[in-house]
Design a protein around this motif. Structure first.
Motif, PDB file in Angstrom:
ATOM      1  N   THR A  40       0.818  -1.207   0.000  1.00  0.00           N
ATOM      2  CA  THR A  40       0.000   0.000   0.000  1.00  0.00           C
ATOM      3  C   THR A  40       0.851   1.254   0.000  1.00  0.00           C
ATOM      4  O   THR A  40       1.958   1.278   0.560  1.00  0.00           O
ATOM      5  CB  THR A  40      -0.938   0.018   1.230  1.00  0.00           C
ATOM      6  OG1 THR A  40      -1.686   1.235   1.243  1.00  0.00           O
ATOM      7  CG2 THR A  40      -0.148  -0.101   2.530  1.00  0.00           C
ATOM      8  N   LEU A  41       0.327   2.293  -0.598  1.00  0.00           N
ATOM      9  CA  LEU A  41       0.920   3.622  -0.553  1.00  0.00           C
ATOM     10  C   LEU A  41       0.283   4.482   0.525  1.00  0.00           C
ATOM     11  O   LEU A  41       0.645   5.649   0.690  1.00  0.00           O
ATOM     12  CB  LEU A  41       0.751   4.326  -1.906  1.00  0.00           C
ATOM     13  CG  LEU A  41       1.472   3.729  -3.115  1.00  0.00           C
ATOM     14  CD1 LEU A  41       0.967   4.392  -4.396  1.00  0.00           C
ATOM     15  CD2 LEU A  41       2.974   3.886  -2.997  1.00  0.00           C
ATOM     16  N   TYR A  42      -0.674   3.907   1.247  1.00  0.00           N
ATOM     17  CA  TYR A  42      -1.442   4.694   2.220  1.00  0.00           C
ATOM     18  C   TYR A  42      -0.530   5.260   3.303  1.00  0.00           C
ATOM     19  O   TYR A  42      -0.599   6.416   3.665  1.00  0.00           O
ATOM     20  CB  TYR A  42      -2.533   3.823   2.840  1.00  0.00           C
ATOM     21  CG  TYR A  42      -3.486   4.583   3.723  1.00  0.00           C
ATOM     22  CD1 TYR A  42      -4.541   5.308   3.168  1.00  0.00           C
ATOM     23  CD2 TYR A  42      -3.336   4.583   5.110  1.00  0.00           C
ATOM     24  CE1 TYR A  42      -5.423   6.009   3.969  1.00  0.00           C
ATOM     25  CE2 TYR A  42      -4.211   5.280   5.919  1.00  0.00           C
ATOM     26  CZ  TYR A  42      -5.250   5.992   5.345  1.00  0.00           C
ATOM     27  OH  TYR A  42      -6.118   6.696   6.143  1.00  0.00           O
ATOM     28  N   ASN A  43       0.307   4.405   3.852  1.00  0.00           N
ATOM     29  CA  ASN A  43       1.321   4.819   4.817  1.00  0.00           C
ATOM     30  C   ASN A  43       2.619   4.120   4.443  1.00  0.00           C
ATOM     31  O   ASN A  43       2.625   3.177   3.673  1.00  0.00           O
ATOM     32  CB  ASN A  43       0.925   4.443   6.245  1.00  0.00           C
ATOM     33  CG  ASN A  43      -0.198   5.317   6.776  1.00  0.00           C
ATOM     34  OD1 ASN A  43      -0.149   6.531   6.656  1.00  0.00           O
ATOM     35  ND2 ASN A  43      -1.222   4.685   7.346  1.00  0.00           N
ATOM     36  N   GLY A  44       3.710   4.531   5.017  1.00  0.00           N
ATOM     37  CA  GLY A  44       4.950   3.842   4.723  1.00  0.00           C
ATOM     38  C   GLY A  44       6.155   4.688   5.065  1.00  0.00           C
ATOM     39  O   GLY A  44       6.037   5.833   5.509  1.00  0.00           O
ATOM     40  N   GLY A  45       7.320   4.112   4.836  1.00  0.00           N
ATOM     41  CA  GLY A  45       8.563   4.779   5.164  1.00  0.00           C
ATOM     42  C   GLY A  45       9.114   5.580   4.006  1.00  0.00           C
ATOM     43  O   GLY A  45       8.384   6.014   3.102  1.00  0.00           O
ATOM     44  N   PRO A  46      10.414   5.756   3.980  1.00  0.00           N
ATOM     45  CA  PRO A  46      11.068   6.577   2.943  1.00  0.00           C
ATOM     46  C   PRO A  46      10.838   6.057   1.532  1.00  0.00           C
ATOM     47  O   PRO A  46      10.699   6.852   0.604  1.00  0.00           O
ATOM     48  CB  PRO A  46      12.548   6.512   3.338  1.00  0.00           C
ATOM     49  CG  PRO A  46      12.555   6.179   4.791  1.00  0.00           C
ATOM     50  CD  PRO A  46      11.360   5.319   5.022  1.00  0.00           C
ATOM     51  N   LEU A  47      10.809   4.723   1.366  1.00  0.00           N
ATOM     52  CA  LEU A  47      10.625   4.177   0.022  1.00  0.00           C
ATOM     53  C   LEU A  47       9.288   4.599  -0.559  1.00  0.00           C
ATOM     54  O   LEU A  47       9.200   5.028  -1.719  1.00  0.00           O
ATOM     55  CB  LEU A  47      10.734   2.654   0.051  1.00  0.00           C
ATOM     56  CG  LEU A  47      10.469   1.947  -1.285  1.00  0.00           C
ATOM     57  CD1 LEU A  47      11.489   2.384  -2.330  1.00  0.00           C
ATOM     58  CD2 LEU A  47      10.475   0.428  -1.105  1.00  0.00           C
ATOM     59  N   VAL A  48       8.229   4.491   0.239  1.00  0.00           N
ATOM     60  CA  VAL A  48       6.904   4.889  -0.235  1.00  0.00           C
ATOM     61  C   VAL A  48       6.875   6.372  -0.574  1.00  0.00           C
ATOM     62  O   VAL A  48       6.319   6.789  -1.602  1.00  0.00           O
ATOM     63  CB  VAL A  48       5.833   4.543   0.817  1.00  0.00           C
ATOM     64  CG1 VAL A  48       4.481   5.138   0.431  1.00  0.00           C
ATOM     65  CG2 VAL A  48       5.713   3.037   0.986  1.00  0.00           C
ATOM     66  N   PHE A  49       7.491   7.184   0.275  1.00  0.00           N
ATOM     67  CA  PHE A  49       7.513   8.628   0.020  1.00  0.00           C
ATOM     68  C   PHE A  49       8.235   8.943  -1.286  1.00  0.00           C
ATOM     69  O   PHE A  49       7.759   9.759  -2.090  1.00  0.00           O
ATOM     70  CB  PHE A  49       8.198   9.353   1.183  1.00  0.00           C
ATOM     71  CG  PHE A  49       8.319  10.832   0.977  1.00  0.00           C
ATOM     72  CD1 PHE A  49       7.237  11.666   1.213  1.00  0.00           C
ATOM     73  CD2 PHE A  49       9.508  11.392   0.526  1.00  0.00           C
ATOM     74  CE1 PHE A  49       7.345  13.040   1.008  1.00  0.00           C
ATOM     75  CE2 PHE A  49       9.624  12.756   0.323  1.00  0.00           C
ATOM     76  CZ  PHE A  49       8.530  13.584   0.562  1.00  0.00           C
ATOM     77  N   VAL A  50       9.372   8.302  -1.511  1.00  0.00           N
ATOM     78  CA  VAL A  50      10.144   8.559  -2.737  1.00  0.00           C
ATOM     79  C   VAL A  50       9.348   8.132  -3.963  1.00  0.00           C
ATOM     80  O   VAL A  50       9.292   8.861  -4.973  1.00  0.00           O
ATOM     81  CB  VAL A  50      11.493   7.816  -2.672  1.00  0.00           C
ATOM     82  CG1 VAL A  50      12.184   7.864  -4.034  1.00  0.00           C
ATOM     83  CG2 VAL A  50      12.391   8.431  -1.608  1.00  0.00           C
ATOM     84  N   LEU A  51       8.708   6.982  -3.899  1.00  0.00           N
ATOM     85  CA  LEU A  51       7.964   6.490  -5.056  1.00  0.00           C
ATOM     86  C   LEU A  51       6.734   7.344  -5.338  1.00  0.00           C
ATOM     87  O   LEU A  51       6.300   7.439  -6.490  1.00  0.00           O
ATOM     88  CB  LEU A  51       7.563   5.032  -4.835  1.00  0.00           C
ATOM     89  CG  LEU A  51       8.725   4.029  -4.764  1.00  0.00           C
ATOM     90  CD1 LEU A  51       8.207   2.618  -4.558  1.00  0.00           C
ATOM     91  CD2 LEU A  51       9.577   4.099  -6.037  1.00  0.00           C
ATOM     92  N   ARG A  52       6.180   7.954  -4.317  1.00  0.00           N
ATOM     93  CA  ARG A  52       5.055   8.872  -4.543  1.00  0.00           C
ATOM     94  C   ARG A  52       5.469  10.105  -5.330  1.00  0.00           C
ATOM     95  O   ARG A  52       4.649  10.752  -5.979  1.00  0.00           O
ATOM     96  CB  ARG A  52       4.450   9.290  -3.205  1.00  0.00           C
ATOM     97  CG  ARG A  52       3.476   8.284  -2.613  1.00  0.00           C
ATOM     98  CD  ARG A  52       2.993   8.685  -1.242  1.00  0.00           C
ATOM     99  NE  ARG A  52       3.009  10.113  -1.004  1.00  0.00           N
ATOM    100  CZ  ARG A  52       3.141  10.663   0.204  1.00  0.00           C
ATOM    101  NH1 ARG A  52       3.318   9.879   1.269  1.00  0.00           N
ATOM    102  NH2 ARG A  52       3.112  11.973   0.355  1.00  0.00           N
ATOM    103  N   GLN A  53       6.752  10.452  -5.269  1.00  0.00           N
ATOM    104  CA  GLN A  53       7.232  11.622  -6.005  1.00  0.00           C
ATOM    105  C   GLN A  53       7.499  11.304  -7.477  1.00  0.00           C
ATOM    106  O   GLN A  53       7.661  12.219  -8.288  1.00  0.00           O
ATOM    107  CB  GLN A  53       8.534  12.165  -5.389  1.00  0.00           C
ATOM    108  CG  GLN A  53       8.545  12.289  -3.875  1.00  0.00           C
ATOM    109  CD  GLN A  53       7.394  13.084  -3.317  1.00  0.00           C
ATOM    110  OE1 GLN A  53       7.120  14.191  -3.764  1.00  0.00           O
ATOM    111  NE2 GLN A  53       6.701  12.514  -2.324  1.00  0.00           N
TER     112      GLN A  53
END
Length: 675
Positions: A65-78
């Motif tokens: 999920t992209l709902y919450n997450g660490g640095p990897l999720v944040f980077v991929l959202r960009q």
């Protein structure tokens, strides 16, 4: 005679059984004509957490999920924002500082866009002119009767709804009821939202009117404010599917012979769609059909004659895109809006996720990665495949509830279309989701342990998303730069003056005459020839859109459009012998029939799918095929760029920014329909 030929012993119809499980919500159900006020449902449990991956119940399916997450999720959202804004900035820099490099990029973007538009339009024309008529003219009823085990395939149809009027949902349910499988094989689920104040009233009216039309019909009510959820179609479908899965287990239905279809609230299935899916399942067997998602092309033209021109153009383009994508065998195409899969697949992936907006694309990507992980021992080659069913779905274009006949209504319809485009563009979230799924797969299996075909397919999925959410706008921006800045800056004032004064109608040789004998002469010829080169793609698009509209409005004379094709028996005429039977026992319709209210149609009226011809035009001549062709040509030439910018480019910029800044949290606004 037709009804007798299609009758069957009542004892052979499976009887739904009500299991006893602790109840949280109270969906209503009709089983064999009896109202059940306390059908149990699943407990409310969120499947998300602060990690990127959590275990999903007994299935062992990992929830990414992209709902919450660490640095990897944040980077991929960009990633989508970086790709789109970075591409636009890079093209601008190249145009101002590095003209030769800009020309290379300009040529590459335009060649790709030209070829992609051409093949999509070509396959769209083939599909609209040949494939769809061929499928519609098949005698599906006869094929089902001859097929062994056809009535063992059971169908659940989930209709997610939020603040939809009774009339819209009534037509949707009627379209399902007009399938010949309705009373024997189809169970309808009205997936309502608890936060909708009219939900229970509308659902009860539909249940009372249509419960005899199906093997079973019941409603679910999705609670509001559950933790970890994004309010919208996906979370509502997820809640309803839990009830479907529980009931199917209780009835001991074979998950390899049980089908789950998602049906948007305003979408009308073709009356033979479910027969086509049933025959596919019988023909292929479980090994192949377990990894299939069935998809019919959707034609959003039920109100084509009343909506504003820009809105109608998006409907034409969308329909052609869907038909062409399904008809082209080598391209990656995603399921869209209304689709079907086996219960075994939906169960194995843990159902629909509750934290997404574009539930159709998301479910496709989720099932794709599940096909890689499903053995648990080693990574497998991806098996998921989209199976086209060329029996089109008909739906509405978004329109102001008061219509578009006044200036206020016209503006309201355009605003509603922009809001819908804004929500659709939020499907760019799935680009980051696929990257996250791929990263987790590499971390779990190792990059070399993943089959090469898995890496290739992931790249193709990502590229297909870029072709929708990125490349068209970068290409458009490069064309604007080439014409507004590059010509004057690097090709000379003479070329720019000729271009500006003649509106690009000057032949390329004449426009570039001032550069004759120089290196830039060839580049000038190419840039000035672009409008003429795109004429071929434009004409294919126009012909394809015209074919789609003609197909939408046609009634095939080879099809018997009477009640014998479906499980619907229209209201008898006065004095008819069947009228006496209804008066004696009006609550007991004949076997394999559903008695329809007189408001639905007359005794000789066609099936609903054939009645939907785009609404009533302002002038009858607008229905002439020659006029529709000329109108489509003028609209494409004069308005296409502005439509792409307003309903594509601007919403896309907002979508990538929203994903990068706020994540997947999004206020889901349903599309308004005409009253």
């Amino acid at each position: 005679a037709a009804l007798q030929a299609r009758s069957w012993p009542e004892a052979k119809i499976p009887k739904p059984r009500a299991p006893l499980i602790r109840q949280h919500s109270t969906p209503q159900s009709f089983e064999n004509g009896k109202v059940m006020d306390s059908m149990p449902s699943f407990d409310s449990k969120s499947s998300t957490s602060s990690d990127a991956i959590v275990e999903e119940g007994e299935t062992g399916v990992q929830h990414v999920t992209l709902y919450n997450g660490g640095p990897l999720v944040f980077v991929l959202r960009q990633a989508p924002l970086v790709l789109l804004s970075g591409s636009l900035i890079a093209v601008s820099v190249l145009a101002t500082r590095y003209p030769m490099s800009f020309l290379v990029v300009f040529y590459a973007l335009n060649v790709h866009t030209f070829l992609r538009n051409c093949w999509n339009a070509f396959f769209g024309c083939i599909g609209a002119c040949m494939t769809i008529p061929s499928w519609c003219n098949r005698n599906w009823s006869l094929e089902v009767e001859k097929a062994s085990g056809a009535y063992e395939v059971q169908h659940y149809v989930i209709i997610p709804s939020y603040k939809e009027g009774f009339a819209v949902l009534d037509a949707t349910v009627r379209a399902v009821a007009e399938s010949m499988l309705a009373r024997r094989c189809i169970r309808v689920v009205l997936a309502m939202e608890e936060r909708d104040p009219e939900a229970k009233s509308v659902a009860n009216k539909l249940l009372l009117k249509w419960h005899d039309s199906f093997l079973e019909m019941f409603s679910t009510y999705h609670p509001a404010g559950l933790p970890g959820e994004v309010a919208g179609k996906s979370s509502n479908t997820s809640w309803a599917f839990k009830e479907v899965s529980r009931r199917a287990r209780s009835l001991q239905l074979d998950p390899g012979r049980t089908v789950v279809s998602v049906n948007d609230a305003d979408c009308l299935w073709h009356p033979n769609y479910f027969e086509a899916v049933t025959l596919d399942i019988l023909r292929m067997g479980l090994t192949e059909s377990a990894w299939l998602i069935w998809q019919a092309p959707q034609l959003q033209l039920r109100n084509a004659f009343s909506v504003p021109l820009p809105t109608k153009m998006t409907g034409y383009a969308s329909a052609l895109f869907e038909i062409g994508g399904l008809r082209c065998s080598w391209d990656v195409h995603f399921c869209y809006s209304c689709y079907t899969m086996l219960l075994v697949l939906a169960d194995n992936v843990g159902g629909w996720d509750v934290d997404v907006i574009a539930e159709d694309q998301h479910m496709f990507c989720k099932c794709f990665f599940a096909s890689i992980h499903h053995s648990g021992l080693e990574a497998q080659k991806p098996k998921l495949r989209l199976q086209p069913v060329f029996l089109p779905i008909k739906s509405y274009l978004v329109e102001d509830a008061c219509g578009s006949t006044t200036w206020q209504g016209y503006y309201g319809s355009l605003k509603a279309r922009f809001v819908q485009a804004r929500r659709h563009c939020q499907g760019v979230n799935e680009f980051s989701y696929v990257l996250l799924q791929w990263a987790e797969a590499v971390r779990h299996w190792g990059v070399l342990q993943l089959p090469l075909s898995a890496h290739v397919q992931v790249f193709r999925i990502l590229w297909s998303m870029l072709c929708v959410h990125n490349l068209p706008y970068v290409t458009l921006f490069s064309i604007i730069l080439a014409n507004s800045f590059f010509l004057k800056q690097f090709l000379g004032d003479e070329v720019d003056d000729v271009t500006r004064n003649s509106w690009h109608l000057t032949p390329p040789n004449a426009a570039c005459a001032a550069l004759s004998g120089t290196v830039l002469w060839r580049h000038c010829l190419v840039i000035m020839s672009m409008p003429y080169i795109y004429v071929a793609a434009c004409m294919l698009q126009v012909l394809g859109q015209w074919a789609v509209v003609c197909n939408f409005m046609s009634r095939s004379p080879e099809l018997p459009l009477d009640a014998s094709q479906s499980s619907v028996l229209l209201w008898p005429k006065e004095g008819d012998a069947s009228e006496l039977n209804l008066l004696v026992n009006p609550q007991e319709p004949a076997v394999n029939t559903v008695v329809c209210d007189p408001s639905i149609g007359t005794a000789n009226s066609p099936l609903l799918w054939y009645e939907e011809l785009g609404g009533t035009p302002t002038w009858p001549l607008l229905q002439w095929r020659s006029v529709m062709l000329a109108q489509s040509l003028l609209e494409t030439v004069l308005l296409s760029w502005s439509v792409i910018i307003i309903f594509g480019f601007v919403p896309e910029l907002l979508a990538v920014w929203h994903l990068a800044a706020f994540g997947v949290q999004f206020k889901y606004v349903t599309a308004t329909k005409p009253d």
